[in-house]
Enzyme design. Structure first.
Site, PDB file in Angstrom:
ATOM      1  N   HIS A  60       0.880  -1.495  -0.002  1.00 30.64           N
ATOM      2  CA  HIS A  60       0.036   0.017  -0.080  1.00 30.64           C
ATOM      3  C   HIS A  60       0.830   1.222  -0.046  1.00 30.64           C
ATOM      4  CE1 HIS A  60       0.096   1.031   4.284  1.00 30.64           C
ATOM      5  NE2 HIS A  60       0.265  -0.165   4.530  1.00 30.64           N
TER       6      HIS A  60
ATOM      7  N   ASP B 266       6.465   1.761   6.620  1.00 37.60           N
ATOM      8  CA  ASP B 266       4.801   1.158   6.368  1.00 37.60           C
ATOM      9  C   ASP B 266       4.268   2.051   5.398  1.00 37.60           C
ATOM     10  OD1 ASP B 266       2.792   0.004   6.612  1.00 37.60           O
ATOM     11  OD2 ASP B 266       2.189   1.027   8.598  1.00 37.60           O
TER      12      ASP B 266
ATOM     13  N   GLU C 201      -5.204   1.370   2.550  1.00 38.19           N
ATOM     14  CA  GLU C 201      -4.945   0.142   3.512  1.00 38.19           C
ATOM     15  C   GLU C 201      -5.132   0.987   5.124  1.00 38.19           C
ATOM     16  OE1 GLU C 201      -3.006  -2.374   6.390  1.00 38.19           O
ATOM     17  OE2 GLU C 201      -2.420  -0.320   5.892  1.00 38.19           O
ATOM     18  N   GLU C 202      -4.521   2.118   5.163  1.00 40.18           N
ATOM     19  CA  GLU C 202      -4.479   2.641   6.705  1.00 40.18           C
ATOM     20  C   GLU C 202      -5.699   2.790   7.074  1.00 40.18           C
ATOM     21  OE1 GLU C 202      -2.052   2.446   8.399  1.00 40.18           O
ATOM     22  OE2 GLU C 202      -0.069   2.447   7.248  1.00 40.18           O
TER      23      GLU C 202
ATOM     24  N   ASP D 167       3.373  -6.332   3.703  1.00 39.03           N
ATOM     25  CA  ASP D 167       3.523  -5.084   4.484  1.00 39.03           C
ATOM     26  C   ASP D 167       4.613  -5.125   5.491  1.00 39.03           C
ATOM     27  OD1 ASP D 167       2.356  -2.808   5.912  1.00 39.03           O
ATOM     28  OD2 ASP D 167       0.148  -3.355   5.539  1.00 39.03           O
TER      29      ASP D 167
ATOM     30  N   HIS E 285       4.378   3.001  13.011  1.00 40.34           N
ATOM     31  CA  HIS E 285       3.268   4.101  13.110  1.00 40.34           C
ATOM     32  C   HIS E 285       4.106   5.483  14.130  1.00 40.34           C
ATOM     33  CE1 HIS E 285      -0.850   2.120  11.567  1.00 40.34           C
ATOM     34  NE2 HIS E 285       0.251   2.053  10.784  1.00 40.34           N
TER      35      HIS E 285
END
Length: 344
Positions: free
Chosen positions: A66, A183, A217-218, A238, A318
């Site tokens: 993604h 990510d 995706e997030e 991922d 994150h």
């Protein structure tokens, strides 16, 4: 480890792409693939799809990474001209405190700023260290002469403008890569580089394979559509999450056995492990308790496929993330050996 992959990761992290504002990075990826002879297409949601014909067209593969990242929107313009944030994606306000950012206006103008606590100055605020990091207390200090809300509005900044975070990408001499948005731009770079290598080699994959660069995706509904009926295997590439009770590290490829959506397909997992053992690829099996992927989104949408999830090990996910070239190398190898293998 291919230097080209590292260079590509560094380039991708510098292209702002918070979920909902991914057109620029999708155009960049499309151009990279078109230069080596591919013809990728967009779906209506703005994801990029590329189908590579293989020897077996009856049993196909679907592989995703993604392009969208964490980010924010302008929630409100405060009386002093600073901005209140609304978060995009699953992270906490403390993870972005002190970060540089860019405000992307609807007119195309951009402005830089810094994300800070309102009560930052210890010389003024008694609770500078204890006040809660939340939407009421965090704000964007814009790098412009603004004294009130009218000054900010006159810049063209309005509610709903996207805010991207400075990645601060650094590659250290000993092989670490630290940056925001590893990510999932590590995985995006791996798939792009695989496709470039495939085009240069002239090889044919054993199965027709759909490469899907998802852009939602997030927020939970990434690669959940455009899956042909002939697809048997669905592999999301991922990140691997690190922390307490995790085996995943920054030097191996992580194979997810279960996340917040439930277990991944045992047969596909076993095939991935078998490939790692046969090809001497260092790997770790792991459970990500608070995690979802493109593959889990596809399952929730009703896809009748074997689904799997692999990725490089990412520390401090994150937040300000880090991985190592060894983990990227292991992930690249597993992706390649898997795509050149036959379905089991």
């Amino acid at each position: 480890m291919k230097e080209r992959t590292i260079d590509l990761i560094a380039k991708l992290t510098t292209i702002p792409s918070p979920t909902g504002c991914t057109e620029t990075i999708v155009r960049y990826i499309a151009n990279e693939l078109e230069q080596v002879g591919y013809s990728p297409k967009l779906n209506r949601k703005g994801s990029l799809i590329l189908t590579v014909p293989g020897e077996n067209n009856a049993e196909q593969r679907f592989i995703t990474a993604h392009v969208d990242t964490l980010g924010a929107m302008v929630r409100a313009i405060k009386p002093d001209g600073r901005l209140k944030l609304d978060l995009i994606g699953g992270f906490r306000f403390n993870a972005i405190e002190g970060e540089y950012c860019t405000i992307h206006t609807q007119s195309g103008e951009t402005y830089t700023g810094t994300i800070l606590m309102h009560q930052t100055s210890v010389h003024v605020y008694k609770d500078a260290g204890t006040a809660e990091r939340n939407q009421d207390n965090m704000e964007v200090r814009i790098d412009e002469k603004v004294k009130d809300a009218n000054d900010t509005q006159n810049l063209g900044i309005q509610i709903g403008d996207f805010i991207s975070f400075d990645p601060r990408t650094t590659v250290t001499p000993n092989g670490f890569i630290k940056s925001r948005h590893l990510d999932d731009k590590v995985s995006v770079a791996i798939l792009i580089q695989f496709l470039k290598d495939l085009a240069e080699s002239g090889n044919t994959l054993p199965h027709t394979t759909h490469f899907f660069f998802s852009n939602n995706e997030e927020i939970g509904y990434g690669g959940n559509s455009n899956i042909p009926e002939q697809v048997v295997d669905y592999l999301a590439v991922d990140m691997g999450a690190m922390g307490d009770d995790q085996q995943t590290d920054e030097y191996t490829v992580s194979i997810c056995v279960k996340d917040g959506s439930g277990p991944y397909h045992l047969g596909l997992r076993n095939q991935l492990v078998q490939l790692c053992n046969e090809e001497n690829i260092p790997y770790k099996l792991d459970i990500y308790p608070y995690y979802g992927s493109d593959a889990s989104a596809a399952m929730k949408a009703g896809a009748d496929v074997r689904h799997g999830l692999i990725g490089a090990g990412i520390d401090a996910s994150h937040a300000y993330e880090r991985t190592h070239q060894d983990s990227i190398d292991a992930t690249e190898k597993l992706v390649a050996y898997y795509l050149y293998s036959h379905l089991i």
